[in-house]
Design a protein around this motif. Sequence first.
Motif, PDB file in Angstrom:
ATOM      1  N   THR A 268     -18.471 -45.269 -20.668  1.00  0.00           N
ATOM      2  CA  THR A 268     -18.785 -46.092 -21.728  1.00  0.00           C
ATOM      3  C   THR A 268     -20.457 -46.747 -21.663  1.00  0.00           C
TER       4      THR A 268
ATOM      5  N   LYS B 170     -18.974 -55.792 -25.422  1.00  0.00           N
ATOM      6  CA  LYS B 170     -18.051 -55.370 -26.509  1.00  0.00           C
ATOM      7  C   LYS B 170     -19.118 -54.418 -27.444  1.00  0.00           C
ATOM      8  N   PRO B 171     -20.233 -55.078 -27.717  1.00  0.00           N
ATOM      9  CA  PRO B 171     -21.211 -54.100 -28.619  1.00  0.00           C
ATOM     10  C   PRO B 171     -21.521 -52.673 -27.864  1.00  0.00           C
TER      11      PRO B 171
ATOM     12  N   ASP C 289     -19.837 -51.141 -25.699  1.00  0.00           N
ATOM     13  CA  ASP C 289     -18.769 -50.351 -25.755  1.00  0.00           C
ATOM     14  C   ASP C 289     -18.438 -49.783 -27.092  1.00  0.00           C
ATOM     15  N   ASP C 290     -18.723 -50.518 -28.262  1.00  0.00           N
ATOM     16  CA  ASP C 290     -18.569 -50.203 -29.452  1.00  0.00           C
ATOM     17  C   ASP C 290     -19.675 -49.036 -29.975  1.00  0.00           C
TER      18      ASP C 290
ATOM     19  N   THR D 288     -20.504 -46.567 -27.726  1.00  0.00           N
ATOM     20  CA  THR D 288     -20.158 -45.342 -26.927  1.00  0.00           C
ATOM     21  C   THR D 288     -19.936 -44.322 -27.922  1.00  0.00           C
TER      22      THR D 288
ATOM     23  N   ASN E   3     -16.618 -43.564 -30.275  1.00  0.00           N
ATOM     24  CA  ASN E   3     -15.854 -44.799 -30.901  1.00  0.00           C
ATOM     25  C   ASN E   3     -15.866 -44.759 -32.334  1.00  0.00           C
ATOM     26  N   LYS E   4     -14.741 -45.162 -32.978  1.00  0.00           N
ATOM     27  CA  LYS E   4     -14.798 -44.852 -34.525  1.00  0.00           C
ATOM     28  C   LYS E   4     -15.548 -45.886 -35.363  1.00  0.00           C
ATOM     29  N   ILE E   5     -16.023 -46.909 -34.644  1.00  0.00           N
ATOM     30  CA  ILE E   5     -16.647 -47.978 -35.531  1.00  0.00           C
ATOM     31  C   ILE E   5     -18.202 -47.427 -35.982  1.00  0.00           C
TER      32      ILE E   5
ATOM     33  N   ILE F  95     -22.359 -52.065 -36.544  1.00  0.00           N
ATOM     34  CA  ILE F  95     -22.354 -53.298 -35.760  1.00  0.00           C
ATOM     35  C   ILE F  95     -23.601 -54.142 -36.034  1.00  0.00           C
TER      36      ILE F  95
END
Length: 160
Positions: A30, A61-62, A64-65, A67, A70-72, A75
């Motif tokens: 990540t 968290k941001p 990792d988001d 990475t 990731n489906k996000i 942000i």
Amino acid sequence: MIMSNLKGEFNKTSFLESFKNGLRPDDHITVSQFTEKYSYLPENSAMPGLINLDITPYFRKPLDDLTPGNKIKKIAIIGCVQIGKSNLGLCFGLSMMKISPGNTMFVLPRIGDAEDFSTERLTPMIKASPILKDLIKMTGKSPDNKVAKKTYKGGFIFLA
């Protein structure tokens, strides 16, 4: 790897080994793991050395988001000044050089701001991180190292 000898004869073993290495997936890591393992703050920063996200746990968290895989899709980070948001962006942008090479663009309000960001933040962070400085030739006149564009195998970082 050399795939032919000086006579131009093809080396089947080297070719097959290179081919197998190309098929092997990269280790999944990540952005936050990369940051804590390979990203260093330069000597002129408040806390020089390897970045420790335990000091700024709200950035884990941001990162990792961000990475790859990731489906996000979006942000949004809202925060006060001087809490490390620029470093968060740098950690993401620089981690992509290894995790998922490609082109990255940092957009700042003015060209002068981009030049300052490059010389005061980006370049010192690359030089402080052993894994990153090996990817970009950080010598003065290298075509890979310009104020507004840093080129590496697989992509570049552009500042505008």
